[in-house]
Each structure stands twice: as C-alpha cells, then as structure tokens.
Design an enzyme around this catalytic site. Structure first.
Site, short mmCIF file in Angstrom:
data_model
loop_
_atom_site.label_atom_id
_atom_site.label_comp_id
_atom_site.label_asym_id
_atom_site.label_seq_id
_atom_site.Cartn_x
_atom_site.Cartn_y
_atom_site.Cartn_z
N GLY A 1 135.28 106.64 40.74
CA GLY A 1 136.17 107.93 40.68
C GLY A 1 137.40 107.62 40.07
O GLY A 1 137.70 106.59 39.10
N ASN A 2 138.45 108.29 40.55
CA ASN A 2 139.84 108.16 40.07
C ASN A 2 140.68 107.35 40.73
O ASN A 2 140.43 106.73 41.78
CB ASN A 2 140.71 109.48 39.91
CG ASN A 2 140.71 110.22 41.29
OD1 ASN A 2 141.57 109.55 42.11
ND2 ASN A 2 140.10 111.30 41.56
N VAL B 1 142.20 108.30 44.41
CA VAL B 1 141.28 107.98 45.71
C VAL B 1 141.25 106.53 45.72
O VAL B 1 140.79 105.98 46.71
CB VAL B 1 140.06 108.78 45.43
CG1 VAL B 1 139.21 108.61 46.55
CG2 VAL B 1 140.43 110.30 45.23
N GLY B 2 140.96 105.91 44.61
CA GLY B 2 140.80 104.37 44.31
C GLY B 2 141.71 103.80 45.30
O GLY B 2 141.54 102.73 46.19
N GLU C 1 135.67 101.45 40.43
CA GLU C 1 135.14 101.70 39.10
C GLU C 1 136.13 103.04 38.84
O GLU C 1 135.49 104.30 39.11
CB GLU C 1 133.83 101.90 38.93
CG GLU C 1 133.06 100.57 39.16
CD GLU C 1 133.55 99.42 38.10
OE1 GLU C 1 134.06 99.70 36.86
OE2 GLU C 1 133.04 98.22 38.55
N CYS D 1 133.41 108.49 32.00
CA CYS D 1 134.50 107.47 32.30
C CYS D 1 135.01 106.53 30.86
O CYS D 1 135.98 106.42 30.78
CB CYS D 1 134.24 106.69 33.53
SG CYS D 1 132.72 105.67 33.23
#
Length: 465
Positions: A186-187, A190-191, A208, A242
């Site tokens: 994800g982005n 949030v990572g 990722e 991505c």
C-alpha cells in the site's frame, strides 16, 4: 482478533505446516479456487474497478497461478537444509547448514489495485515457507474481499489460513496483535503505521509501497516501440499500478518527436473514445477520482483530459512541459495521467532522479550501452528496466521490492521463501578431535593467541555448496 490469532498459533504449534505435503496441498487448493471461480473473480473486479477481462485473467489470476507453479517446481529444494562448507580444516570437524524455518503466524495486508495478485502472491510465499496466515484484503475492493472471504473456507484449511475483512477499525485491531511476520502492500503513510505497530513486538515486516517511477527517453530510442510500451504500462488498470511509469524525462526535441506516436498508439489501444473501450478500467472511487483530477493542468494537456465523475472515468491524459512545481509532480499519480518534463541530457535526468525519493522502478529507453550503464550504476531504485516496463514484476527469477521510501523487503520466487523464513544457522560437531581446537581453552598463552587468530581468520571463509 486475538482469538483468531491464538487459534492459528495453536495450529502452527502442531507442526502440520512444516510438512511438504501440507504446503503442496494448500498451494494446489489456491490454484483450484482460482480455476473453479474464474468468472466470479472477473465479475467482482468488473464491479470494483471495471477491470477488463484480459487484465483480470492474465495479470491477476494468471500471474498468481504462475507463482504457484514456480513454487511447486522448487519447493522440495527450498525446504531442505542448504549445506555450506567452511575451510577444509574445519570441514573435518563440523558440518554446517542453513535451515529455513517458518516464522509462525503471518499477517498479510493486501492492496485494492490488484486485489487478487497482491493478496495471494504473498500468501504463496507464506504457505510455501510453512507459516499460518491471516489475510486482510483491501476494503476498497469490496467485491473481491467478500469473494475471498466466502471461498477460502471451501478450499483451504481454516485452522491455518483465515481471511479477515473490514476497514480501518479491523486493521487496527489486527495490528494490535502479536504476529511473527507482517507483509503490507500500500502507501507509505499506512506503511509507517504498520511498522510502528510491528516494532512493539519486534515483528519483522515487508512494506511494498510505491512512489514516482520515472522514465528516461534518449534520442536514439525507437520512439514507436517506446510509445507503445510506455502507454501500455501507464494505462493498464487506468494507471493504478505501483510500478507504472509516473513521469517522463526527455529533451524538448524528443518530446515533440514522440507526440505523433503517442496519439497513434492511444488510437490503436482504445479507439476514438476510451470511455467506450472494454480495455480501459475506471478509478477505484470518487475520492481518488477527485485527487487525480486536481493534478491535471488543462493548459499543459496535449492528449485526453476528459473525465466523468459519475462513472469514475478519466481519459488517458498526457501533459507536456511539466515542471517540478506542478501539482502532478508533488505526489504519486496512481491514475491515467502521464506528465513529460524536459531536460537537456541524461546527466540532468540522473541528477533529477537522484534528488528525489528512490523510486520503486526506473525505466530507461535508449540504444546506447553507455546510457544503460550510466543509469544502472549512478541511480538507485527498487528495480531497473531497460527498454521495457513492468515486465520485471512478472519474472519469478527476480526479487520485487522497493528501497527507501518505496518500500522495505522483497518477494517473488525464492525471495518469497526467504522473506517468510528464518534462516537458521546449524553447526553439527562431534566429540572427536578435540585437540584440534585446544587453543581456545584456558589457560591462555601467546601460542593460544596465534593459533586462535589463525583459526578465526580461516573460519570466516565459507561457501555455498
């Protein structure tokens, strides 16, 4: 959530998942699930993203099945301890191995843009490594999330593998639990939350993420082929990929020379009205639609720019003469908008790329070996692709992952197995020949020191058999 995690941990402690037979059975069950429900997945992704049938069958289902087949072809080799050999003097005394052990209970948080591929591919790595897993599909692709939740109990062993659906609340509750490994796609925002939650339990993570993946085109590139490949990579899944090219760097002359080819290829791909094409997806939701629309400067649009919020449709859009100050260069686009930035030469392009966060992918189009070597040696990115785009994602022989802001960790093929395994060092000795290492025992002497230093230096020399 705590009950689910505890149930899986009890199941893991039975050692069932460590057998080759269990791993093979579960991997084949995923393949069967995809085969027997292909039409349901196609329909679900049509509802979530208006994803073309081809992209669902080939890029989602097909790539997952390919990963399963690759894994099954190598699984017996992966799970065996890998023998390493020290120098010949130590070989007479010790046997040395690397043993790949499963971590335990893993959490996999999937993404919405490729909700089959980006959810099940990490699961293949977790299962092949002998782990239990909780799968958290993205709530932003609700039809696929619901389908996975309904189908998994019919095909996979829910004592070891579970699907948990929900939004921010459920994800937060999951992250409060103690896992043995967390895999997130994800982005970066949030990572960071995932990484902070994992730190409380010293849990290893793979993140990722994404970023602004650049393309450089020089004057020697075949512009027709270059345009075709760039537009395919950019507008597949309506730009919501991505590793899609985020922006193009080229000279003013190359920018002008490529425009006829860009218009020609778009006509070939989508006809006169991409909105009516069955090969062009839609934006995931209104929030992302509004975000992308704000990135478009109508004064710089040379192709596209048309949109329809009711259908979450944004036409394939190309912008020329973009600058670093434009909104479109301040965040990852993740949509069907491709800006061109003009530079004077490749040195300026390399300097521009190196001045920004390290991208998930870097693409270069040229017919000069020196250009290939220059970008390969002077830049850093998760992956580097020369004269093509996105294909690196499909090759199981290559690791996939980011660097810096674009991510942490890697997977695919053997790299998935390594990511979801603890590489345990094993040394096996005997009771004989103890005199060969007597220098390590007190009382110490100058002779002990000399022999100890020599042994330490020699013992550092190991190699994979």
């Amino acid at each position: 959530m705590e009950d689910i995690v505890n149930t899986l941990r009890k199941s893991f402690n039975t050692d069932t998942t460590k057998s080759y037979e269990w791993r093979k059975t579960q991997l084949l069950a995923i393949e069967k699930l995809l085969d027997e429900n292909k039409e349901q997945f196609v329909e679900a992704l049509k509802l979530d993203l208006n994803k073309p049938n081809y992209e669902t069958i080939v890029y989602e289902i097909g790539t997952v099945k390919s990963s399963i087949n690759f894994c099954l072809n190598h699984l017996k080799t992966y799970i065996e301890p890998q023998k390493v050999k020290p120098i010949i003097q130590a070989r007479a005394v010790y046997s040395t191995y690397v043993q790949y052990q499963p971590f335990g209970v893993c959490l996999i948080i999937g993404a919405w843009n490729y909700p089959i591929y980006l959810t099940l591919t990490p699961l293949i790595g977790a299962i092949s490594s002998g782990n239990c897993a909780i799968l958290k599909p993205s709530e932003m692709a609700p039809k696929i999330a619901e389908l996975l939740e309904n189908l998994f109990p019919k095909y996979l062993d829910t004592n070891f593998i579970r699907v948990v659906n929900g939004g921010v609340t459920e994800t937060t509750q999951l992250l409060e639990q103690k896992f043995d490994h967390i895999f997130y796609t994800g982005n970066g925002t949030v990572g960071r939350i995932v990484m902070q939650a994992a730190a409380k339990h010293m849990t290893p993570v793979v993140l990722e993420c994404g970023g602004k993946s650049p393309v450089y085109i020089d004057e020697t590139a075949d512009l027709l082929v270059t345009a075709r490949r760039i537009l395919w990579a950019k507008f597949t899944n309506s730009g919501q990929t991505c590793v899609a090219p985020d922006y193009v760097l080229c000279t003013k002359e190359t920018q002008e020379n490529i425009i006829p080819f860009l218009k020609q290829i778009l006509q070939e791909f989508y006809g006169g009205s991409p909105k009516d094409s069955n090969s062009f997806a839609r934006i995931i939701n209104e929030r992302h639609f509004d975000r992308i629309i704000k990135l478009i400067d109508e004064t710089k649009v040379v192709v596209g720019g048309i949109s329809d919020r009711n259908e979450k449709y944004i036409a394939p859009t190309i912008m020329f003469n973009v600058t670093v100050d434009d909104k479109v260069m301040n965040e990852e686009i993740f949509g069907p908008v491709l800006p061109f930035i003009t530079i004077t030469d490749r040195n300026e392009a390399i300097k521009f790329i190196n001045s920004r966060d390290k991208p998930l992918a870097l693409y270069v189009f040229s017919n000069k070996e020196e250009v290939y070597n220059d970008f390969k040696n002077r830049t850093s990115s998760g992956s580097f692709c020369y004269n093509d785009l996105m294909v690196q994602l499909a090759l199981e022989c290559l690791p996939f992952g980011g660097v810096g802001e674009s991510g942490l960790g890697r997977y695919h093929g053997i790299y998935s197995f390594e990511t979801f395994s603890h590489q345990r060092a094993i040394l096996k000795g005997g009771f004989f020949a103890d005199s060969l290492s007597s220098f390590r025992y007190p009382p110490y002497s100058d002779s002990n020191i000399s022999r100890g230093l020599l042994a330490t230096s020699e013992f550092k020399s190991c190699s994979i058999l």
